[in-house]
Write a protein that holds these residues in place. Structure first.
Motif, PDB file in Angstrom:
ATOM      1  N   ASP A  44       5.125  32.025 -36.332  1.00 37.67           N
ATOM      2  CA  ASP A  44       5.624  30.727 -35.883  1.00 37.67           C
ATOM      3  C   ASP A  44       7.107  30.608 -36.223  1.00 37.67           C
ATOM      4  O   ASP A  44       7.497  30.726 -37.387  1.00 37.67           O
ATOM      5  CB  ASP A  44       4.843  29.605 -36.570  1.00 37.67           C
ATOM      6  CG  ASP A  44       5.165  28.236 -35.981  1.00 37.67           C
ATOM      7  OD1 ASP A  44       6.213  28.098 -35.298  1.00 37.67           O
ATOM      8  OD2 ASP A  44       4.382  27.296 -36.216  1.00 37.67           O
ATOM      9  N   PRO A  45       7.994  30.379 -35.224  1.00 39.37           N
ATOM     10  CA  PRO A  45       9.440  30.292 -35.509  1.00 39.37           C
ATOM     11  C   PRO A  45       9.808  29.122 -36.424  1.00 39.37           C
ATOM     12  O   PRO A  45      10.880  29.136 -37.039  1.00 39.37           O
ATOM     13  CB  PRO A  45      10.063  30.127 -34.111  1.00 39.37           C
ATOM     14  CG  PRO A  45       8.956  29.636 -33.242  1.00 39.37           C
ATOM     15  CD  PRO A  45       7.711  30.227 -33.792  1.00 39.37           C
ATOM     16  N   GLU A  46       8.929  28.120 -36.527  1.00 44.38           N
ATOM     17  CA  GLU A  46       9.225  26.984 -37.388  1.00 44.38           C
ATOM     18  C   GLU A  46       8.858  27.244 -38.855  1.00 44.38           C
ATOM     19  O   GLU A  46       9.193  26.445 -39.732  1.00 44.38           O
ATOM     20  CB  GLU A  46       8.475  25.743 -36.898  1.00 44.38           C
ATOM     21  CG  GLU A  46       8.917  25.275 -35.521  1.00 44.38           C
ATOM     22  CD  GLU A  46       8.216  23.986 -35.113  1.00 44.38           C
ATOM     23  OE1 GLU A  46       7.448  23.456 -35.943  1.00 44.38           O
ATOM     24  OE2 GLU A  46       8.453  23.528 -33.993  1.00 44.38           O
ATOM     25  N   THR A  47       8.185  28.358 -39.120  1.00 43.82           N
ATOM     26  CA  THR A  47       7.822  28.692 -40.496  1.00 43.82           C
ATOM     27  C   THR A  47       9.062  29.121 -41.270  1.00 43.82           C
ATOM     28  O   THR A  47       9.781  30.036 -40.868  1.00 43.82           O
ATOM     29  CB  THR A  47       6.788  29.828 -40.521  1.00 43.82           C
ATOM     30  OG1 THR A  47       5.609  29.401 -39.836  1.00 43.82           O
ATOM     31  CG2 THR A  47       6.431  30.203 -41.958  1.00 43.82           C
ATOM     32  N   GLU A  48       9.302  28.446 -42.387  1.00 45.32           N
ATOM     33  CA  GLU A  48      10.469  28.760 -43.211  1.00 45.32           C
ATOM     34  C   GLU A  48      10.136  29.768 -44.308  1.00 45.32           C
ATOM     35  O   GLU A  48      10.984  30.576 -44.697  1.00 45.32           O
ATOM     36  CB  GLU A  48      11.019  27.472 -43.844  1.00 45.32           C
ATOM     37  CG  GLU A  48      11.506  26.465 -42.808  1.00 45.32           C
ATOM     38  CD  GLU A  48      12.019  25.182 -43.455  1.00 45.32           C
ATOM     39  OE1 GLU A  48      11.956  25.090 -44.703  1.00 45.32           O
ATOM     40  OE2 GLU A  48      12.482  24.298 -42.738  1.00 45.32           O
ATOM     41  N   CYS A  73       0.885  31.736 -38.626  1.00 46.34           N
ATOM     42  CA  CYS A  73       1.926  31.074 -39.414  1.00 46.34           C
ATOM     43  C   CYS A  73       3.152  31.965 -39.560  1.00 46.34           C
ATOM     44  O   CYS A  73       4.295  31.499 -39.476  1.00 46.34           O
ATOM     45  CB  CYS A  73       1.393  30.710 -40.801  1.00 46.34           C
ATOM     46  SG  CYS A  73       0.098  29.450 -40.796  1.00 46.34           S
ATOM     47  N   LYS A 106       3.620  19.157 -43.891  1.00 49.34           N
ATOM     48  CA  LYS A 106       4.257  20.286 -43.224  1.00 49.34           C
ATOM     49  C   LYS A 106       3.777  21.628 -43.796  1.00 49.34           C
ATOM     50  O   LYS A 106       4.162  22.674 -43.308  1.00 49.34           O
ATOM     51  CB  LYS A 106       5.774  20.188 -43.362  1.00 49.34           C
ATOM     52  CG  LYS A 106       6.374  18.995 -42.618  1.00 49.34           C
ATOM     53  CD  LYS A 106       7.885  18.979 -42.747  1.00 49.34           C
ATOM     54  CE  LYS A 106       8.486  17.775 -42.005  1.00 49.34           C
ATOM     55  NZ  LYS A 106       9.956  17.738 -42.143  1.00 49.34           N
ATOM     56  N   THR A 117       0.969  24.370 -44.380  1.00 50.43           N
ATOM     57  CA  THR A 117      -0.312  24.881 -43.895  1.00 50.43           C
ATOM     58  C   THR A 117      -0.929  25.753 -44.977  1.00 50.43           C
ATOM     59  O   THR A 117      -0.271  26.657 -45.498  1.00 50.43           O
ATOM     60  CB  THR A 117      -0.106  25.711 -42.608  1.00 50.43           C
ATOM     61  OG1 THR A 117       0.407  24.860 -41.585  1.00 50.43           O
ATOM     62  CG2 THR A 117      -1.428  26.293 -42.144  1.00 50.43           C
TER      63      THR A 117
END
Length: 557
Positions: free
Chosen positions: A460-464, A457, A550, A552
Motif C-alpha cells: 500500500d503506497p500510503e503505508t509509512e 499493507c 490509521k 492496521t
C-alpha cells in the motif's frame, strides 16, 4: 463523530455484505482485501447489545461505546429519536452506563473489580469426613493419595500394554468406577482425579524388563484384587521395589537410531522427529544452574497491570450447549491425540487403547461416557481447584539449546483429550471472539490470510512503516489473572473450563530431579485451549492499538 448505526445514519465502515470469512476466499487478492477490511471493522459488526443480547444490525438505531466496543440499541438505552440524532451528529465519544461508572474510579479500583470477576467463588469440596478407602478414613484418604502421587510422578516410565481379555476389561471397568465418582456426588469426588493418575503406575508396572504378556495378565489380576481392597500402600511398595531395580540404566550404542526406526515403521512420523530432535539436543541434568533458568522462565504470579483488564458484563452461557459432549466425542478426541506421557506415565497410545480399542467392547464406551461426564462438569461448574491439581500437573523437561535451556512441558494426556473435546465444540465461539485481527485461535486459513493482509499493507503506497513485534517468552509471561478476566468477557462459553484448569498454579515436575516448580503465569504447553486462552488475553492490547484508526494490526499469537 460519534459512531451510530441506523437506516438514516450509515457508517461507511459497516457494510456487512463485504465482510467474508477469509477461509472462504479462494482468490489470494480477494482474501487479501477481505482480511484487511475485516481487520478494521469485523469486531464491532459481530457485537450484540449487552442489554437485550440481540444483534445491532445496520437497520437498527444503535450507539457504539468507545471504551468497551459494544453496540447498544437506542431503545434499550431509552434514548428518544431526537436525542439520538443529536448524539449521532456530535463529535463527543459515547460511553455506556457501565463505562461511565468506571471513569469516576481510578485504575487500581478497576483492576480490583476485575479480580472479583476473574476469580468467581468455587464450590466447596465434598465433606472429607465421609471418605473411606481401605484402611483409611476422612482426611487420611486425601493425605495418603497425595503422598502416593508424589512418589509415582518421579518413577521412570515402566508401564506394560494393557492385556486383552478379562484382565484388561476388569482394569477399564475399575477405572470407569473411579471416574464416575467425580460426577455422581460421591464423597470420593475429592480424590477421583488423583486416583485416576496413580492407577496406571500402581497396576501396570512391568514386573521385570523381560516380562511377557502372559505374566502381565497374571500380575494385573493380582494387583486388581489389592486395589479393590484399598491396599494402595502394598501396591506402592511393590512398585518402588521394581523402580529401584530398574536403576538409571544405560542404552547401548545405536539405541536412538533403533527407536527412531521403530517409530517410523509404526507410521509415527511426528513422534520419530521429536525423538531424534530431543536426542540431538540432549536433556540437561537438573543442576542448580538449570533449575535457576527454569525458574526464570516460569515467574511468580504478578498482579494485573493497569489497563490489562477488560470491563463489561459477561454474557450468560446456557449449560445445554455442553450436552453434546458425550462418549463418542471423547473417543474421537482420543484418536487424534498424540504425544508422550505426563507425570502419571500414561502416553497417548495407552489412552487410545483404553478408550478406542474394539477388543474391550462396551467397557471402552463406558469409560468414554465417564470421562465425558468429567468434561461437562468442568465446563459448567466452578470447581474447587484442589480437585484438579493432578490433572493440571506437567512434566518439565530441560532441553539443551546449545547454548541455553529450552523448557518443554508435557501435560497429562487425559487433560489433552478433554481439552480437545471442549475446543472441538467451542472453536467457532473462540474464532468469532478473536478473529480476524488475532488469527491464532483456530481460524481456518488464518495464517495465510494474515500473510496476504501483511503483504497488502506492505504494498500500500500510503503505508509509512511496518513494525514486526515478537514478544519474548510470551506464553509463559502472559498475566494469567488479567487473561482469566478477559476470557470471561470475550468468550464466556470457554471461560468456566479455562477457569477450572488455570485458576490454581500447576505443578511442574522436573525430569530427573526431585524438585518441582509452579506454573503461575501464562498458558500450559500442549494444552488444546491454550492458544485460544492466549488470544483472548491479548484483546486489551489489540484494542489499545485500535485507538489510532490509521494503524492496521495483524496478530498471530
Amino acid at each position: 463523530m460519534m459512531k451510530t448505526r441506523s437506516k438514516s445514519v450509515e457508517n461507511k465502515n459497516t457494510d456487512s455484505s463485504k465482510l467474508t470469512n477469509p477461509d472462504q476466499c479462494t482468490d489470494p487478492e480477494e482474501t487479501n482485501k477481505t482480511v484487511s477490511q475485516a481487520i478494521k471493522d469485523l469486531r464491532t459488526l459481530t457485537e450484540t447489545c449487552p442489554i437485550c443480547d440481540l444483534k445491532v444490525t445496520e437497520y437498527d438505531d444503535g450507539l457504539l461505546c468507545e471504551r468497551c466496543h459494544s453496540w447498544h440499541h437506542r431503545t434499550c438505552l431509552k434514548i428518544s429519536k431526537t436525542e439520538y440524532k443529536k448524539l449521532s451528529e456530535s463529535d463527543d465519544e459515547y460511553l455506556c452506563t457501565r463505562c461511565l461508572k468506571t471513569t469516576s474510579k481510578d485504575a487500581d479500583t478497576v483492576v480490583e473489580e476485575a479480580k472479583e470477576c476473574c476469580f468467581p467463588d468455587h464450590e466447596n469440596v465434598s465433606d472429607p469426613s465421609r471418605l473411606k478407602l481401605g484402611p483409611w478414613n476422612s482426611w487420611e484418604v486425601l493425605t495418603k493419595c497425595e503422598e502416593i502421587y508424589g512418589v509415582i510422578v518421579k518413577w521412570r516410565r515402566n508401564i506394560f500394554l494393557l492385556p486383552s481379555g478379562a484382565a484388561g476389561k476388569a482394569f477399564i471397568e475399575e477405572m470407569t468406577k473411579v471416574a464416575n465418582n467425580f460426577t455422581s456426588g460421591s464423597a470420593m469426588e475429592s480424590v477421583t482425579i488423583t486416583l485416576l493418575m496413580i492407577m496406571p503406575s500402581l497396576l501396570l508396572q512391568k514386573p521385570s524388563k523381560r516380562s511377557k504378556a502372559k505374566e502381565h495378565t497374571e500380575v494385573l489380576k493380582r494387583r486388581l484384587v489389592l486395589w479393590q481392597a484399598g491396599k494402595l500402600e502394598e501396591l506402592l511398595r511393590e512398585g518402588q521395589e521394581i523402580q529401584r531395580r530398574l536403576g538409571k540404566g544405560k542404552h547401548k550404542h545405536g539405541h536412538v537410531e533403533r527407536v527412531f526406526t521403530r517409530l517410523m515403521m509404526k507410521g509415527k512420523v511426528s513422534a520419530a522427529m521429536r525423538w531424534i530432535g530431543e536426542n540431538a539436543t540432549g536433556i540437561l541434568e537438573p543442576t542448580p544452574d538449570v533449575i535457576k533458568v527454569l525458574k526464570e522462565k516460569h515467574p511468580k504470579a504478578s498482579p494485573a497491570s493497569k489497563g490489562s483488564c477488560l470491563s463489561g458484563p459477561a454474557r450468560r452461557v446456557e449449560p445445554v450447549i455442553f450436552d453434546s459432549i458425550d462418549g463418542e466425542s471423547i473417543r474421537q478426541a482420543a484418536k487424534r491425540v498424540q504425544g508422550a506421557a505426563g507425570p502419571s506415565g500414561m502416553d497417548a497410545d495407552a489412552w487410545k487403547r483404553l478408550l478406542c480399542s474394539k477388543q474391550f467392547g462396551k467397557k471402552c464406551e463406558d469409560l468414554c461416557n465417564a470421562i465425558a461426564g468429567i468434561a461437562r462438569k468442568l465446563c459448567v461448574r466452578d470447581l474447587d481447584p484442589t480437585l484438579l491439581t493432578s490433572l493440571t500437573a506437567c512434566r518439565l523437561v530441560p532441553l539443551d539449546k546449545k547454548p541455553g535451556v529450552r523448557p518443554v512441558g508435557i501435560g497429562e494426556v487425559l487433560r489433552r483429550i478433554i481439552g480437545k473435546t471442549v475446543m472441538t465444540l467451542l472453536q467457532k465461539d473462540l474464532v468469532g471472539a478473536t478473529a480476524p485481527i488475532q488469527v491464532c485461535a483456530g481460524l481456518q486459513g488464518g495464517v495465510e490470510a494474515a500473510v496476504h493482509a501483511a503483504r497488502d499493507c506492505f504494498e500500500d503506497p500510503e503505508t509509512e512503516a511496518i513494525i514486526l513485534v515478537d514478544a519474548e517468552n510470551a506464553f509463559n509471561l502472559l498475566n494469567r489473572e488479567a487473561a482469566l478476566n478477559n476470557m470471561n468477557i470475550v468468550c464466556p462459553e470457554v471461560a468456566t473450563y479455562i477457569m477450572n484448569t488455570y485458576r490454581m498454579p500447576a505443578r511442574l515436575f522436573i525430569a530427573g530431579g526431585d524438585e518441582h516448580l509452579f506454573s503461575e503465569e501464562g498458558t500450559t504447553q500442549g494444552d488444546p485451549p491454550a492458544m485460544g486462552f492466549y488470544a483472548c488475553g491479548t484483546i486489551p492490547l489489540i484494542d489499545a492499538g485500535n485507538i489510532e484508526r490509521k494503524v492496521t494490526q495483524i496478530w498471530y499469537a
